[in-house]
Design a protein around this motif. Structure first.
Motif, PDB file in Angstrom:
ATOM      1  N   ALA A 123      19.913   6.491  -2.412  1.00 26.56           N
ATOM      2  CA  ALA A 123      19.284   7.666  -2.185  1.00 26.56           C
ATOM      3  C   ALA A 123      20.424   8.715  -1.646  1.00 26.56           C
ATOM      4  O   ALA A 123      20.273   9.961  -1.958  1.00 26.56           O
ATOM      5  N   ASP A 124      20.991   8.150  -0.711  1.00 25.55           N
ATOM      6  CA  ASP A 124      22.205   9.140  -0.139  1.00 25.55           C
ATOM      7  C   ASP A 124      22.890  10.175  -1.110  1.00 25.55           C
ATOM      8  O   ASP A 124      22.974  11.127  -1.099  1.00 25.55           O
ATOM      9  N   VAL A 125      23.552   9.039  -2.020  1.00 22.58           N
ATOM     10  CA  VAL A 125      24.573   9.735  -3.059  1.00 22.58           C
ATOM     11  C   VAL A 125      23.621  10.446  -3.981  1.00 22.58           C
ATOM     12  O   VAL A 125      24.358  11.638  -4.207  1.00 22.58           O
ATOM     13  N   GLY A 126      22.542  10.004  -4.213  1.00 20.86           N
ATOM     14  CA  GLY A 126      21.641  10.899  -5.348  1.00 20.86           C
ATOM     15  C   GLY A 126      21.419  12.142  -4.671  1.00 20.86           C
ATOM     16  O   GLY A 126      21.489  13.272  -5.287  1.00 20.86           O
ATOM     17  N   ALA A 127      20.904  12.261  -3.130  1.00 16.44           N
ATOM     18  CA  ALA A 127      20.546  13.321  -2.562  1.00 16.44           C
ATOM     19  C   ALA A 127      21.660  14.439  -2.597  1.00 16.44           C
ATOM     20  O   ALA A 127      21.641  15.727  -2.847  1.00 16.44           O
ATOM     21  N   ASP A 128      23.015  13.701  -2.125  1.00 17.91           N
ATOM     22  CA  ASP A 128      24.023  14.691  -2.105  1.00 17.91           C
ATOM     23  C   ASP A 128      24.525  15.195  -3.449  1.00 17.91           C
ATOM     24  O   ASP A 128      24.838  16.523  -3.372  1.00 17.91           O
ATOM     25  N   LEU A 129      24.644  14.455  -4.201  1.00 16.24           N
ATOM     26  CA  LEU A 129      25.120  14.908  -5.587  1.00 16.24           C
ATOM     27  C   LEU A 129      24.333  16.037  -6.068  1.00 16.24           C
ATOM     28  O   LEU A 129      24.974  17.141  -6.783  1.00 16.24           O
ATOM     29  N   VAL A 130      23.113  15.838  -6.379  1.00 18.39           N
ATOM     30  CA  VAL A 130      22.234  17.062  -6.782  1.00 18.39           C
ATOM     31  C   VAL A 130      22.040  18.334  -5.815  1.00 18.39           C
ATOM     32  O   VAL A 130      22.279  19.248  -5.836  1.00 18.39           O
ATOM     33  N   GLY A 131      21.330  17.573  -4.568  1.00 20.43           N
ATOM     34  CA  GLY A 131      20.807  18.451  -3.823  1.00 20.43           C
ATOM     35  C   GLY A 131      22.087  19.504  -3.042  1.00 20.43           C
ATOM     36  O   GLY A 131      21.872  20.665  -3.202  1.00 20.43           O
ATOM     37  N   LYS A 132      22.903  18.554  -2.562  1.00 20.85           N
ATOM     38  CA  LYS A 132      24.041  19.456  -1.778  1.00 20.85           C
ATOM     39  C   LYS A 132      24.968  20.259  -2.873  1.00 20.85           C
ATOM     40  O   LYS A 132      25.158  21.246  -2.761  1.00 20.85           O
ATOM     41  N   ALA A 133      25.565  19.372  -3.803  1.00 23.02           N
ATOM     42  CA  ALA A 133      26.570  19.739  -4.482  1.00 23.02           C
ATOM     43  C   ALA A 133      26.071  20.853  -5.528  1.00 23.02           C
ATOM     44  O   ALA A 133      26.755  21.908  -5.731  1.00 23.02           O
ATOM     45  N   GLU A 134      25.028  20.667  -6.168  1.00 19.80           N
ATOM     46  CA  GLU A 134      24.479  21.483  -7.304  1.00 19.80           C
ATOM     47  C   GLU A 134      23.593  22.532  -6.863  1.00 19.80           C
ATOM     48  O   GLU A 134      23.664  23.542  -7.455  1.00 19.80           O
ATOM     49  N   TYR A 135      22.808  22.295  -5.734  1.00 20.95           N
ATOM     50  CA  TYR A 135      21.804  23.458  -5.402  1.00 20.95           C
ATOM     51  C   TYR A 135      22.116  23.910  -4.192  1.00 20.95           C
ATOM     52  O   TYR A 135      21.405  24.710  -3.526  1.00 20.95           O
ATOM     53  N   SER A 136      23.212  23.486  -3.518  1.00 18.49           N
ATOM     54  CA  SER A 136      23.619  23.659  -2.250  1.00 18.49           C
ATOM     55  C   SER A 136      22.554  23.778  -1.054  1.00 18.49           C
ATOM     56  O   SER A 136      22.302  24.663  -0.096  1.00 18.49           O
TER      57      SER A 136
ATOM     58  N   GLN B 251      26.331   2.932  -7.955  1.00 20.72           N
ATOM     59  CA  GLN B 251      26.766   4.058  -8.661  1.00 20.72           C
ATOM     60  C   GLN B 251      25.666   4.332  -9.920  1.00 20.72           C
ATOM     61  O   GLN B 251      25.091   5.380 -10.351  1.00 20.72           O
ATOM     62  N   ARG B 252      25.077   3.152 -10.434  1.00 19.34           N
ATOM     63  CA  ARG B 252      24.072   3.051 -11.565  1.00 19.34           C
ATOM     64  C   ARG B 252      23.014   3.680 -10.934  1.00 19.34           C
ATOM     65  O   ARG B 252      22.308   4.457 -11.763  1.00 19.34           O
ATOM     66  N   ASN B 253      22.353   3.091  -9.855  1.00 22.73           N
ATOM     67  CA  ASN B 253      21.146   3.522  -9.318  1.00 22.73           C
ATOM     68  C   ASN B 253      21.100   4.949  -9.002  1.00 22.73           C
ATOM     69  O   ASN B 253      20.080   5.583  -9.186  1.00 22.73           O
ATOM     70  N   ALA B 254      22.408   5.622  -8.280  1.00 24.87           N
ATOM     71  CA  ALA B 254      22.562   6.903  -7.970  1.00 24.87           C
ATOM     72  C   ALA B 254      22.396   7.637  -9.219  1.00 24.87           C
ATOM     73  O   ALA B 254      21.788   9.002  -9.137  1.00 24.87           O
ATOM     74  N   GLY B 255      22.789   7.399 -10.316  1.00 24.07           N
ATOM     75  CA  GLY B 255      22.801   7.923 -11.548  1.00 24.07           C
ATOM     76  C   GLY B 255      21.351   8.226 -11.985  1.00 24.07           C
ATOM     77  O   GLY B 255      21.065   9.416 -12.311  1.00 24.07           O
ATOM     78  N   LYS B 256      20.525   7.136 -11.679  1.00 21.73           N
ATOM     79  CA  LYS B 256      19.003   7.491 -12.121  1.00 21.73           C
ATOM     80  C   LYS B 256      18.469   8.230 -11.233  1.00 21.73           C
ATOM     81  O   LYS B 256      17.713   9.190 -11.603  1.00 21.73           O
ATOM     82  N   MET B 257      18.966   8.411  -9.945  1.00 23.42           N
ATOM     83  CA  MET B 257      18.324   9.152  -8.980  1.00 23.42           C
ATOM     84  C   MET B 257      18.757  10.667  -9.211  1.00 23.42           C
ATOM     85  O   MET B 257      17.794  11.498  -9.207  1.00 23.42           O
ATOM     86  N   VAL B 258      20.020  10.774  -9.612  1.00 19.46           N
ATOM     87  CA  VAL B 258      20.436  12.175  -9.807  1.00 19.46           C
ATOM     88  C   VAL B 258      19.536  12.677 -11.071  1.00 19.46           C
ATOM     89  O   VAL B 258      19.057  13.889 -11.119  1.00 19.46           O
ATOM     90  N   ARG B 259      19.312  11.932 -12.078  1.00 18.79           N
ATOM     91  CA  ARG B 259      18.371  12.438 -13.352  1.00 18.79           C
ATOM     92  C   ARG B 259      16.999  12.764 -12.628  1.00 18.79           C
ATOM     93  O   ARG B 259      16.625  13.515 -13.367  1.00 18.79           O
ATOM     94  N   GLU B 260      16.299  11.996 -11.863  1.00 18.76           N
ATOM     95  CA  GLU B 260      14.940  12.036 -11.559  1.00 18.76           C
ATOM     96  C   GLU B 260      15.174  13.509 -10.600  1.00 18.76           C
ATOM     97  O   GLU B 260      13.995  14.250 -10.903  1.00 18.76           O
TER      98      GLU B 260
END
Lengths: 693, 693
Positions: free
Chosen positions: A193-206, A528-537
């Motif tokens: 959850a944390d990595v997924g939230a950071d990778l898209v929310g923070k990094a891509e959408y600020s 990493q694998r799960n965070a990847g799924k989270m990122v895509r979602e």
């Protein structure tokens, strides 16, 4: 064997502890849960956490039933003669189920209160730091008290029922099964959850941290509860009981004379004393109150330590009156071993703190390395993480050596008991952390304003320090405990030497050293694998419904929670099988001495990986926070971006793989001991390949 | 003790090898060095490399003199009675100096030819792949032949002079001292330059690889020579001699009967046979010629392996005629052990290749992870790097077990000898790599056009594969060698058991497991620190003189070379002291059994770290290259940027820390053996803390 009356010290302390847990729970529930939005957000977190725990317990239930049945048919040792083999040992199987249930109950209660305390702590922050601190601290204390209370009541009652350490071994194995699921599963959940939230929310959408528009924000908050409250609680429950059982087995095997019954329950008695020390410490902190949460938590730890040293000395003085002079000396020596162990635990905790604090050299260097870019911050954190292994290793070596001088391997086992004696305080401090983290998130989502968020931040920061200390402490304690378990395994298996010059022993040690590395890698890959799924979602939600980003429509939190939940439970399978299959395989192929060497190798290499991963992760996290506080140009700079990379790499290190290694080590050590009778019957414990090696 | 005549097999093979090295050197020198610009660039590289080696040898000289004097005053064992202590053992001290000089000479010759071959290979690429390959391959072969020739001549002559394995031990220790400097120093040098050049040139100014405007480009090329040619050569020189000496010591200690003199020199004889196999293999490759460099190199390795197996069988058949039946059986058993060892080396090499090739699953997954950003590519590479430890660990365990079944610990030592028997081929293949890498750079700088660069790229790519295989091979060989050294240490120190149940032994093992982690961290930090200086220097040059970037004025290469040189030599100090001080400290405090356990711990954990770091680094490198070939969007994409971060993190992993661990292990094992007599006299080898533990 007769059971000395002193065991009731532990039983009564355990009962008081549970009563206090319910009292604190009631106090927390009475607090104001805040405005409607806050209650709504807290409700999401609560339902997410409960859903996860329920599904986890369902899977766990099947696992526990399978193992319980297997234990029933496994040759075991009968209660009053440790060396005679017994079949259909339903007592141990029963104790196993009780151990699992006790740990599950403690995790459940602690988490239920945690998810209620978060919004109440956030609301209390509108009054002041002291008020916010009190709510969060009480919320955390419930977990601490529930863990220790359930463990001590379980151990005492079982031992009063049938006075055999092997019954307690079953109880301990049950607690370990829960810990394996709760710690690995919770760790994978929280970082997915944390990595997924950071990778898209923070990094891509600020988006800022905890922004309600981020579909993974609730899953992230749920993760703090299931990973850091339920997970860490069950981890320490596990180590706590294991340290007691290791010392009991060694006492039964080594000590002769009329005082044997007393020495067997000595670890239980001293844990009871430690619980009383923790209880008094918690009350003093509450009574003092504090505007400085960090100071209050540390004061609590020091106080509990001092109280333990004092109360345990009084207890030993009482015990020593009724025994022979030599037994009295031995009691005092073991008292000293517990104090040494506890001191060592504190030292390890504080070195972890040193290596992860932004105002100390290592983390400051890592933060400055961020200015050179992503690669340099990674290299820097990696290196300081490895270097941070040295001081706690020296600490453990010294504690081990002194404890050994005091009373041989039993002294080492008692040092582990001492290190875990005040575990009530430690778990309370640790569970305080995620409650504050959640409170901060709820304050943000409930629009409580900058001032309240600042108060919550201050509390959160103290929670992070407490978490760093707890992690170091938990690793040190688990390490010493599994060492004691290795000794007790060797003792019971009748192994006289574990000779590295023997090729099968060397092979066992080799496999042991490699195992934690592979285990860490599997867990990191799982995240990493799960965070990847989270990122895509998350990307899908933002792309398909642009109104989420504008805040006009709510994000679909449940999909994210579902991904984290399913992934965590699925990824658990391989590590769970490994932790039982590998020691069993080594034992069957190479024999019991090689299995003992395997445990030794795994303990040493596990220590390196656990400390390295926890501290590197903590450092990267704090380096990022330090930059976010406005240093080196603050948010949005190149250095900040690099620091985020460091933090994201560190997340599964510090919250999934690093701390899970403890649990792995305990499970593997207990598996070895549980299967020992089987291995000895199988072919005299020599191993299938023995004729060739 | 009498010296069997068969030792002349090795001596003559060694002499032929040196002659061939000079013959190849002459052939390379006769080639066309290309246009003026190419000669100029090659001249810069040559002078940079020579400057570094000269300065390094100066520092090394002081180190060697100090150790030689220390050895003189260190109690040692006299030649014809291994257990009697002798003072003022000038023979061992002399052998030490000779060992150092032999390794220095081989490194010097190999590098001298390497820096001549690069421009000539580039020029030959204008004719065709086959021509380019031949020049580069001959250039690399000089290093391979010089290493093996010098080692075998040194070992044979010393043993003919005084037939004592302990003289060879001195020789081996000398070679190790050189390896420590050459491998760690060269490793720091090469990555200081590479990382510095990449971080500013590539990342900030988007210059292509090897662009002459980049002030660190020459230092980068110099680094390939000093790190990968001289460094790797001395590393394998070191392992090669150490494997021989370990087997010799074990033979002397274990084997009884009239065949003892034969068994003592058996490792030397078989290495001589291996050298002949390598020589024939090299000629066959040359005679075949090849448009497919990768295939040619692999064919060479397979050929040398088969030739070794055949020729060694013939040799054993000859040796077996003159001995008793039981000795004949023992000869054949040890022959099989060498073949198993060699096969295991090849398997480990090829698993390294599997884990680092872009067309295989792990690296492909890492490359795809780059699409998710910097953090994910790091997590992915980290995890697969750790997982890649499992297959070679299984390989080593199987080889160890079979070799042990064949002839106990002597069989294990002979497996190490077998693994290193064709080291001539291995070093030749490895040194081929940097020559091609340089050739590619020179072709770029000499404007030879796209077609020629493509040919050079093809050759370079084969070189990278060869490098990956060599690294796996070198780690496996060093591992088995230090294991044999540990056994020989234990044997000579009269240690009967290394019992992990003894607390001092466990502490020794603990320190051993931690040591490689700390050592790796120190080397990575050294690279990071120096690369930081390099980065600032490059930025300074670009800022102060904008004409460098436009190509109107040349960059100041010498300043960059100077930074890399000074930094590498300064950063060597701590690891060098550590590698001698830690084993000595463990021995003094905890005794010789703990020291043996320390070695065992360091070997096992060193294996994990060495394989992990080499393979993770190789994977990241190739994932980046695969993206640069146009996959996933190719250069300039976000995935490419993330892959560059992975590669930069991997650089010091794979070329500094990972491979240096081998050398560290060998130095520590030899230090233990060299100081053994001292420790035994000191307090009977029990350790200062023995009375308390």
């Amino acid at each position: 064997m007769e059971v000395p009356i002193y065991i009731f010290v532990a039983l009564i302390a355990g009962l008081i502890s549970i009563l206090m847990a319910y009292y604190f729970k009631k106090k927390v529930m009475k607090e104001d849960p805040g405005n409607e939005r806050m209650v709504e957000v807290a409700g999401y977190i609560e339902s997410g956490a409960i859903t996860f725990i329920q599904r986890q317990y369902k899977t766990l239930g099947i696992f526990v039933i399978v193992i319980a049945i297997a234990l029933l048919f496994l040759p075991s040792t009968i209660p009053d003669d440790l060396r005679t083999v017994k079949f259909l040992n339903w007592e141990q199987s029963f104790a196993y189920v009780i151990g699992a249930l006790a740990s599950m109950w403690a995790g459940w209660l602690g988490m239920k209160v945690g998810v209620k305390a978060n919004t109440r702590a956030a609301q209390a922050c509108t009054i002041g730091t002291k008020e916010g601190f009190n709510v969060a601290f009480f919320g955390g204390a419930v977990m601490g008290l529930a863990v220790v209370g359930a463990a001590l009541i379980g151990v005492s009652l079982l031992y009063i029922w049938i006075p055999s350490p092997f019954l307690i071994l079953g109880f301990s194995f049950g607690a370990s099964s829960v810990a394996l699921f709760a710690k690995c599963g919770g760790g994978i959940y929280t970082k997915t959850a944390d990595v997924g939230a950071d990778l898209v929310g923070k990094a891509e959408y600020s988006l800022p941290e905890d922004d309600p528009r981020n579909p993974a924000s609730i899953a992230d908050n749920v993760g703090d509860n299931v990973g850091d409250i339920a997970g860490m609680g069950s981890d320490l429950f596990d180590s706590y009981v294991a340290s007691i059982v290791a010392a009991m087995i060694l006492a039964a095997a080594i000590i002769v004379g009329p005082e044997l019954p007393l020495f067997i329950i000595l670890p239980i008695i001293l844990c009871g004393v430690g619980l009383i020390a923790s209880l008094i410490g918690i009350f003093i902190i509450k009574w003092m109150g504090s505007d400085e949460p960090g100071k209050a938590l540390n004061t609590g730890t020091y106080l509990a330590t001092l109280l333990y040293a004092t109360l345990a000395a009084i207890m030993i003085a009482v015990l020593a009156t009724g025994v022979s002079a030599s037994a009295a000396v031995r009691l005092w020596r073991n008292y000293l071993a517990t104090v040494i162990g506890l001191a060592c635990g504190i030292v390890i905790g504080f070195t972890s703190d040193y290596y992860t604090r932004e105002d100390k050299k290592p983390t400051s260097k890592i933060a400055h390395a961020a200015e050179e870019g992503d690669a340099v911050v990674i290299l820097s954190g990696f290196s300081y993480g490895l270097i941070s292994v040295a001081p706690p290793a020296v600490g453990i070596v010294i504690a081990m050596a002194i404890a050994y001088m005091l009373d041989g391997v039993f002294g080492v086992a008692m040092a582990a008991v001492g290190m875990l004696a005040i575990v009530g305080t430690i778990v309370a401090n640790d569970a305080y952390g995620p409650i504050c983290d959640n409170a901060r998130g709820i304050a943000e989502q409930g629009d409580l304003g900058e001032d309240v968020i600042r108060v919550a931040d201050k509390m959160d920061s103290a929670g992070n320090t407490a978490k760093a200390i707890t992690k170091g402490f938990a690793i040190g304690a688990a390490n010493l405990t599994v060492l004691a378990l290795m000794y007790s395994f060797a003792q019971e298996a009748g192994i006289e030497v574990i000779d590295l010059l023997s090729i099968s022993v060397l092979i066992g040690a080799f496999i042991g050293v490699v195992a934690p590395a592979i285990f860490s890698a599997i867990l990191v890959l799982a995240v990493q694998r799960n965070a990847g799924k989270m990122v895509r979602e998350i990307r899908r939600q933002f792309e398909e419904n642009p109104k989420i980003l504008t805040g006009e429509e709510p994000a679909d939190f449940n999909r994210c929670i579902d991904i984290a939940t399913k992934g965590a439970l699925r990824e658990l399978i391989i590590p769970s099988i490994m932790s039982i299959a590998i020691p069993l395989g080594v034992g069957i192929l190479f024999g019991v001495a090689a299995l003992a060497a395997f445990l030794a190798g795994a303990i040493l290499s596990g220590f390196v990986f656990a400390i390295f991963m926890s501290n590197a992760g903590g450092s990267w996290d704090n380096a990022k926070k330090w930059i976010e506080d406005g240093n080196l140009g603050g948010k949005g700079t190149k250095a900040h971006k690099a620091a985020i990379t460091g933090d994201t790499v560190g997340d599964p290190f510090k919250d999934t793989a690093g701390p899970s290694i403890n649990t792995l080590l305990v499970v593997m050590s207990l598996t070895a001991t549980i299967f020992m009778a089987f291995l000895l019957i199988f072919n005299g414990g020599a191993g299938l390949l023995a004729p060739f090696l």
